[in-house]
Design a protein around this motif. Structure first.
Motif, PDB file in Angstrom:
ATOM      1  N   ALA A  54       7.900  77.868 -21.434  1.00 24.12           N
ATOM      2  CA  ALA A  54       7.444  77.082 -22.584  1.00 24.12           C
ATOM      3  C   ALA A  54       6.144  77.661 -23.154  1.00 24.12           C
ATOM      4  O   ALA A  54       5.973  77.747 -24.372  1.00 24.12           O
ATOM      5  CB  ALA A  54       7.254  75.627 -22.188  1.00 24.12           C
ATOM      6  N   ILE A  55       5.245  78.077 -22.282  1.00 24.64           N
ATOM      7  CA  ILE A  55       3.990  78.679 -22.735  1.00 24.64           C
ATOM      8  C   ILE A  55       4.265  79.980 -23.479  1.00 24.64           C
ATOM      9  O   ILE A  55       3.672  80.263 -24.519  1.00 24.64           O
ATOM     10  CB  ILE A  55       3.036  78.903 -21.548  1.00 24.64           C
ATOM     11  N   LYS A  56       5.176  80.792 -22.977  1.00 24.67           N
ATOM     12  CA  LYS A  56       5.528  82.055 -23.636  1.00 24.67           C
ATOM     13  C   LYS A  56       6.138  81.791 -25.017  1.00 24.67           C
ATOM     14  O   LYS A  56       5.811  82.483 -25.987  1.00 24.67           O
ATOM     15  CB  LYS A  56       6.497  82.855 -22.759  1.00 24.67           C
ATOM     16  N   GLN A  57       6.995  80.784 -25.107  1.00 27.24           N
ATOM     17  CA  GLN A  57       7.584  80.438 -26.406  1.00 27.24           C
ATOM     18  C   GLN A  57       6.485  80.010 -27.380  1.00 27.24           C
ATOM     19  O   GLN A  57       6.476  80.404 -28.542  1.00 27.24           O
ATOM     20  CB  GLN A  57       8.616  79.319 -26.255  1.00 27.24           C
ATOM     21  N   ARG A  58       5.542  79.197 -26.889  1.00 23.49           N
ATOM     22  CA  ARG A  58       4.436  78.754 -27.729  1.00 23.49           C
ATOM     23  C   ARG A  58       3.615  79.947 -28.191  1.00 23.49           C
ATOM     24  O   ARG A  58       3.241  80.053 -29.359  1.00 23.49           O
ATOM     25  CB  ARG A  58       3.560  77.773 -26.948  1.00 23.49           C
ATOM     26  N   ASP A  59       3.329  80.877 -27.265  1.00 24.71           N
ATOM     27  CA  ASP A  59       2.557  82.073 -27.619  1.00 24.71           C
ATOM     28  C   ASP A  59       3.272  82.908 -28.673  1.00 24.71           C
ATOM     29  O   ASP A  59       2.641  83.458 -29.585  1.00 24.71           O
ATOM     30  CB  ASP A  59       2.279  82.921 -26.382  1.00 24.71           C
ATOM     31  N   ASN A  60       4.600  83.018 -28.573  1.00 25.39           N
ATOM     32  CA  ASN A  60       5.375  83.763 -29.573  1.00 25.39           C
ATOM     33  C   ASN A  60       5.272  83.099 -30.937  1.00 25.39           C
ATOM     34  O   ASN A  60       5.135  83.773 -31.965  1.00 25.39           O
ATOM     35  CB  ASN A  60       6.842  83.874 -29.147  1.00 25.39           C
ATOM     36  N   ILE A  61       5.344  81.775 -30.966  1.00 25.93           N
ATOM     37  CA  ILE A  61       5.238  81.036 -32.230  1.00 25.93           C
ATOM     38  C   ILE A  61       3.851  81.233 -32.834  1.00 25.93           C
ATOM     39  O   ILE A  61       3.709  81.485 -34.038  1.00 25.93           O
ATOM     40  CB  ILE A  61       5.552  79.544 -32.012  1.00 25.93           C
ATOM     41  N   ILE A  62       2.817  81.151 -31.997  1.00 27.12           N
ATOM     42  CA  ILE A  62       1.449  81.342 -32.489  1.00 27.12           C
ATOM     43  C   ILE A  62       1.269  82.758 -33.041  1.00 27.12           C
ATOM     44  O   ILE A  62       0.656  82.946 -34.091  1.00 27.12           O
ATOM     45  CB  ILE A  62       0.430  81.039 -31.373  1.00 27.12           C
ATOM     46  N   ALA A  63       1.823  83.745 -32.354  1.00 26.21           N
ATOM     47  CA  ALA A  63       1.724  85.131 -32.833  1.00 26.21           C
ATOM     48  C   ALA A  63       2.405  85.282 -34.192  1.00 26.21           C
ATOM     49  O   ALA A  63       1.868  85.944 -35.096  1.00 26.21           O
ATOM     50  CB  ALA A  63       2.331  86.094 -31.815  1.00 26.21           C
ATOM     51  N   ASP A  64       3.582  84.674 -34.351  1.00 27.76           N
ATOM     52  CA  ASP A  64       4.277  84.740 -35.642  1.00 27.76           C
ATOM     53  C   ASP A  64       3.466  84.063 -36.735  1.00 27.76           C
ATOM     54  O   ASP A  64       3.373  84.569 -37.859  1.00 27.76           O
ATOM     55  CB  ASP A  64       5.659  84.083 -35.539  1.00 27.76           C
ATOM     56  N   LEU A  65       2.873  82.910 -36.430  1.00 27.97           N
ATOM     57  CA  LEU A  65       2.062  82.209 -37.424  1.00 27.97           C
ATOM     58  C   LEU A  65       0.815  83.014 -37.806  1.00 27.97           C
ATOM     59  O   LEU A  65       0.415  83.020 -38.967  1.00 27.97           O
ATOM     60  CB  LEU A  65       1.665  80.823 -36.903  1.00 27.97           C
ATOM     61  N   ARG A  66       0.233  83.706 -36.830  1.00 29.60           N
ATOM     62  CA  ARG A  66      -0.934  84.550 -37.136  1.00 29.60           C
ATOM     63  C   ARG A  66      -0.547  85.686 -38.072  1.00 29.60           C
ATOM     64  O   ARG A  66      -1.303  86.049 -38.974  1.00 29.60           O
ATOM     65  CB  ARG A  66      -1.530  85.105 -35.847  1.00 29.60           C
ATOM     66  N   GLN A  68       1.889  85.593 -40.291  1.00 27.42           N
ATOM     67  CA  GLN A  68       2.104  84.994 -41.607  1.00 27.42           C
ATOM     68  C   GLN A  68       0.768  84.687 -42.284  1.00 27.42           C
ATOM     69  O   GLN A  68       0.615  84.894 -43.493  1.00 27.42           O
ATOM     70  CB  GLN A  68       2.932  83.717 -41.478  1.00 27.42           C
ATOM     71  N   LEU A  69      -0.203  84.207 -41.510  1.00 29.20           N
ATOM     72  CA  LEU A  69      -1.519  83.904 -42.057  1.00 29.20           C
ATOM     73  C   LEU A  69      -2.199  85.177 -42.559  1.00 29.20           C
ATOM     74  O   LEU A  69      -2.831  85.171 -43.616  1.00 29.20           O
ATOM     75  CB  LEU A  69      -2.388  83.218 -41.001  1.00 29.20           C
ATOM     76  N   ALA A  70      -2.051  86.266 -41.814  1.00 24.51           N
ATOM     77  CA  ALA A  70      -2.645  87.538 -42.235  1.00 24.51           C
ATOM     78  C   ALA A  70      -2.047  88.011 -43.559  1.00 24.51           C
ATOM     79  O   ALA A  70      -2.766  88.491 -44.445  1.00 24.51           O
ATOM     80  CB  ALA A  70      -2.454  88.595 -41.154  1.00 24.51           C
ATOM     81  N   VAL A  71      -0.745  87.844 -43.714  1.00 23.25           N
ATOM     82  CA  VAL A  71      -0.085  88.233 -44.966  1.00 23.25           C
ATOM     83  C   VAL A  71      -0.605  87.371 -46.117  1.00 23.25           C
ATOM     84  O   VAL A  71      -0.908  87.882 -47.205  1.00 23.25           O
ATOM     85  CB  VAL A  71       1.453  88.123 -44.833  1.00 23.25           C
ATOM     86  N   MET A  72      -0.726  86.069 -45.878  1.00 19.20           N
ATOM     87  CA  MET A  72      -1.234  85.182 -46.933  1.00 19.20           C
ATOM     88  C   MET A  72      -2.680  85.519 -47.291  1.00 19.20           C
ATOM     89  O   MET A  72      -3.059  85.480 -48.457  1.00 19.20           O
ATOM     90  CB  MET A  72      -1.110  83.725 -46.509  1.00 19.20           C
ATOM     91  N   ALA A  73      -3.489  85.864 -46.286  1.00 18.77           N
ATOM     92  CA  ALA A  73      -4.880  86.229 -46.551  1.00 18.77           C
ATOM     93  C   ALA A  73      -4.947  87.498 -47.388  1.00 18.77           C
ATOM     94  O   ALA A  73      -5.767  87.602 -48.310  1.00 18.77           O
ATOM     95  CB  ALA A  73      -5.639  86.409 -45.241  1.00 18.77           C
ATOM     96  N   ASP A  74      -4.087  88.465 -47.085  1.00 19.16           N
ATOM     97  CA  ASP A  74      -4.038  89.692 -47.878  1.00 19.16           C
ATOM     98  C   ASP A  74      -3.668  89.389 -49.327  1.00 19.16           C
ATOM     99  O   ASP A  74      -4.264  89.950 -50.258  1.00 19.16           O
ATOM    100  CB  ASP A  74      -3.045  90.689 -47.288  1.00 19.16           C
ATOM    101  N   CYS A  75      -2.697  88.489 -49.519  1.00 21.81           N
ATOM    102  CA  CYS A  75      -2.284  88.113 -50.872  1.00 21.81           C
ATOM    103  C   CYS A  75      -3.425  87.411 -51.611  1.00 21.81           C
ATOM    104  O   CYS A  75      -3.658  87.676 -52.784  1.00 21.81           O
ATOM    105  CB  CYS A  75      -1.058  87.207 -50.828  1.00 21.81           C
ATOM    106  N   ALA A  76      -4.141  86.532 -50.915  1.00 23.35           N
ATOM    107  CA  ALA A  76      -5.252  85.817 -51.539  1.00 23.35           C
ATOM    108  C   ALA A  76      -6.352  86.799 -51.935  1.00 23.35           C
ATOM    109  O   ALA A  76      -6.952  86.679 -53.006  1.00 23.35           O
ATOM    110  CB  ALA A  76      -5.796  84.755 -50.590  1.00 23.35           C
ATOM    111  N   TYR A  77      -6.624  87.785 -51.084  1.00 23.88           N
ATOM    112  CA  TYR A  77      -7.643  88.787 -51.403  1.00 23.88           C
ATOM    113  C   TYR A  77      -7.232  89.585 -52.636  1.00 23.88           C
ATOM    114  O   TYR A  77      -8.046  89.837 -53.528  1.00 23.88           O
ATOM    115  CB  TYR A  77      -7.873  89.711 -50.206  1.00 23.88           C
TER     116      TYR A  77
END
Length: 154
Positions: A54-66, A68-77
């Motif tokens: 369960a922790i590994k699944q959570r870590d994978n989800i967090i990595a994917d969200l990070r 996506q956030l990086a892509v959105m930050a690049d677009c905002a910049y």
């Protein structure tokens, strides 16, 4: 380990647990006390394994969200840089038009800001027509761009 591997691992553990419980039903009474202690230990190991998955699944989800956030930050910049360049170009155009027409830079700037504001209004209205559940940003003073000239003033 990805989510599919984790799911497969949990299914394997469930099969293992079912087999273990079937063996328990067939075991002799004398061995059952010793086996119960082993099974309690195995149950604890299984619980820890499930928690680790369960922790590994959570870590994978967090990595994917990070990501996506990086892509959105690049677009905002990129949008911010584009808006800044557009503002600089508009300022240069105002100065040049002021020089060519003999009008004051403030008068030409006001005219350009009014044109830009009507284009902004059109974009916001089109977006709100497609997304009626969203709030109109023009109703919040903190969301109105500094260059915006309301329709009622023009």
């Amino acid at each position: 380990m990805n989510a599919n591997d984790a799911q497969g691992f949990m299914e394997d553990m469930a099969v293992f647990d079912a087999q273990r419980r079937a063996q328990n039903a067939q075991s002799e009474a004398g061995r059952s006390a010793a086996r119960n202690a082993d099974w309690e230990r195995e149950d604890k190991i299984m619980e820890m394994t499930v928690a680790a998955v369960a922790i590994k699944q959570r870590d994978n989800i967090i990595a994917d969200l990070r990501k996506q956030l990086a892509v959105m930050a690049d677009c905002a910049y990129a949008r911010s840089a584009s808006a800044g360049a557009g503002t600089q170009a508009l300022s240069a155009a105002v100065n040049e038009l002021s020089r060519l027409t003999g009008r004051s830079p403030q008068e030409v700037d006001y005219h350009f800001r009014a044109i830009r504001s009507r284009a902004y209004d059109a974009e916001i209205n089109a977006f709100l027509a497609q997304h009626p559940s969203l709030a109109d940003p023009r109703k919040d003073a903190s969301q109105i761009p500094a260059w915006y000239v309301p329709d009622s003033i023009v």
